[in-house]
Design an enzyme around this catalytic site. Structure first.
Site, PDB file in Angstrom:
ATOM      1  CG  ASP A 155      19.030  10.408 -26.070  1.00  0.00           C
ATOM      2  OD1 ASP A 155      18.405  10.800 -24.984  1.00  0.00           O
ATOM      3  OD2 ASP A 155      18.332   9.428 -26.874  1.00  0.00           O
ATOM      4  NE  ARG A 164       7.803   7.755 -23.564  1.00  0.00           N
ATOM      5  CZ  ARG A 164       9.235   8.004 -23.254  1.00  0.00           C
ATOM      6  NH1 ARG A 164       9.425   8.969 -22.399  1.00  0.00           N
ATOM      7  NH2 ARG A 164       9.982   7.599 -24.151  1.00  0.00           N
ATOM      8  CG  ASN A 187      16.122  13.387 -25.082  1.00  0.00           C
ATOM      9  OD1 ASN A 187      16.028  12.667 -24.002  1.00  0.00           O
ATOM     10  ND2 ASN A 187      15.785  12.759 -26.245  1.00  0.00           N
ATOM     11  CD  GLU A 197      17.021   8.455 -22.453  1.00  0.00           C
ATOM     12  OE1 GLU A 197      17.962   9.060 -22.086  1.00  0.00           O
ATOM     13  OE2 GLU A 197      16.654   8.345 -23.815  1.00  0.00           O
ATOM     14  CG  ASN A 256      11.913  11.659 -23.058  1.00  0.00           C
ATOM     15  OD1 ASN A 256      11.798  10.616 -23.157  1.00  0.00           O
ATOM     16  ND2 ASN A 256      12.841  12.387 -23.864  1.00  0.00           N
TER      17      ASN A 256
END
Length: 294
Positions: free
Chosen positions: A200, A102, A151, A19, A104
């Site tokens: 995404d 968490r 995202n 990512e 991202n």
């Protein structure tokens, strides 16, 4: 007309969850969140670099003063230095995350703010995700909540529109943003699903086109500001995760990917899952925005 391109593998990085690509200092940086690694590819030398972390590293963002980076760990934001050795320093303002959550994804905006989101790391269907804005003065503000998987984001050329996705609900949103960094009510920009996959990571090019990695769709697509599909890049893996422009002329689109949650039989059919891909495009990207004031 929807023009199609094919991306090529340039590094079999083996990222479980690749990512956050970032072009900085003539390298393409990206993270392997689940692998607890920061990776970098240097095109001029064709060399690869890797830094191991004691826990998740979810993103890095360049600083306006050029002194290291900002980085998101599992539950905290830190200043990060890679040279002469890896060093981290927590910042004063930290997000309050629900249990099992968490960080991202993140980007800086043209005004020097840092935007970052979160998600439930155990149950991705829970709307526990939050979207924060860290201002250059160090103040941290909650901007949105009730999101499953945050995202993005990416910003329009004038900085007045922020694109941000909830990957679980397949919704890609557009938020109005003013010069002070305050975002207004979101609107649905595009709803994905089916063969398109889930929205995404994303980036905006120098012409204002939005490039969106489509997890599960084996492609990255360019959308015009009115939402029209304009270009499609095919990748030989089902889970492209994010994208960023780089290279000397910023005409190379780099695409990260993942093998996270792939069944063994599918992973056997996708030997390049977790690799870094690249394709040269007719338009250029933009230099990455930076956090803070220079």
């Amino acid at each position: 007309m929807n023009k199609e391109f094919q991306a090529a593998c340039i590094w079999q990085a083996g990222a479980e969850l690749g990512e956050g690509p970032l072009w900085a200092r003539q390298r393409l940086y990206f993270v392997d969140i689940k692998g607890q690694r920061l990776l970098a590819y240097e095109p001029s030398s064709d060399h690869n670099f890797s830094w191991s972390f004691p826990d998740y590293v979810c993103w890095i963002v360049p600083r306006a003063d050029g002194d290291g980076f900002m980085a998101g760990l599992r539950t905290s934001v830190v200043r990060l230095w890679l040279e002469p050795e890896l060093r981290m320093e927590p910042i004063a303002s930290q997000p309050e995350l629900p249990p099992n959550c968490r960080l991202n994804d993140a980007k800086a905006d043209p005004y020097g703010n840092l935007w970052f989101g979160s998600m439930n790391n155990i149950d991705k269907k829970r709307p526990d995700g939050h979207l924060w804005r860290l201002a250059p003065d160090g103040s941290l503000t909650l901007q949105d909540e009730g999101i499953c998987i945050c995202n993005g984001p990416a910003f329009s050329l004038d900085g007045r529109t922020m694109y941000h996705a909830d990957s679980m609900t397949n919704e890609l949103f557009a938020y109005p943003v003013d010069a002070s960094g305050i975002c207004g009510e979101r609107r649905l920009f595009r709803l994905l699903g089916g063969e398109e996959g889930s929205p995404d990571g994303m980036t905006v090019d120098s012409e204002g086109g939005l490039w969106l990695a489509q997890w599960g769709g084996a492609r990255v697509c360019r959308y015009l500001p009115d939402g029209t599909l304009d270009m499609t890049i095919r990748v030989p893996v089902s889970q492209p995760a994010s994208c960023a422009f780089g290279g000397p002329d910023l005409r190379t689109l780099y695409i990260t990917s993942a093998y996270e949650d792939l069944p063994s039989e599918v992973r056997a059919q996708e030997p390049l899952a977790g690799s870094l891909f690249a394709v040269t495009l007719p338009m250029a990207g933009r230099p990455a925005d930076t956090f803070g004031q220079p």
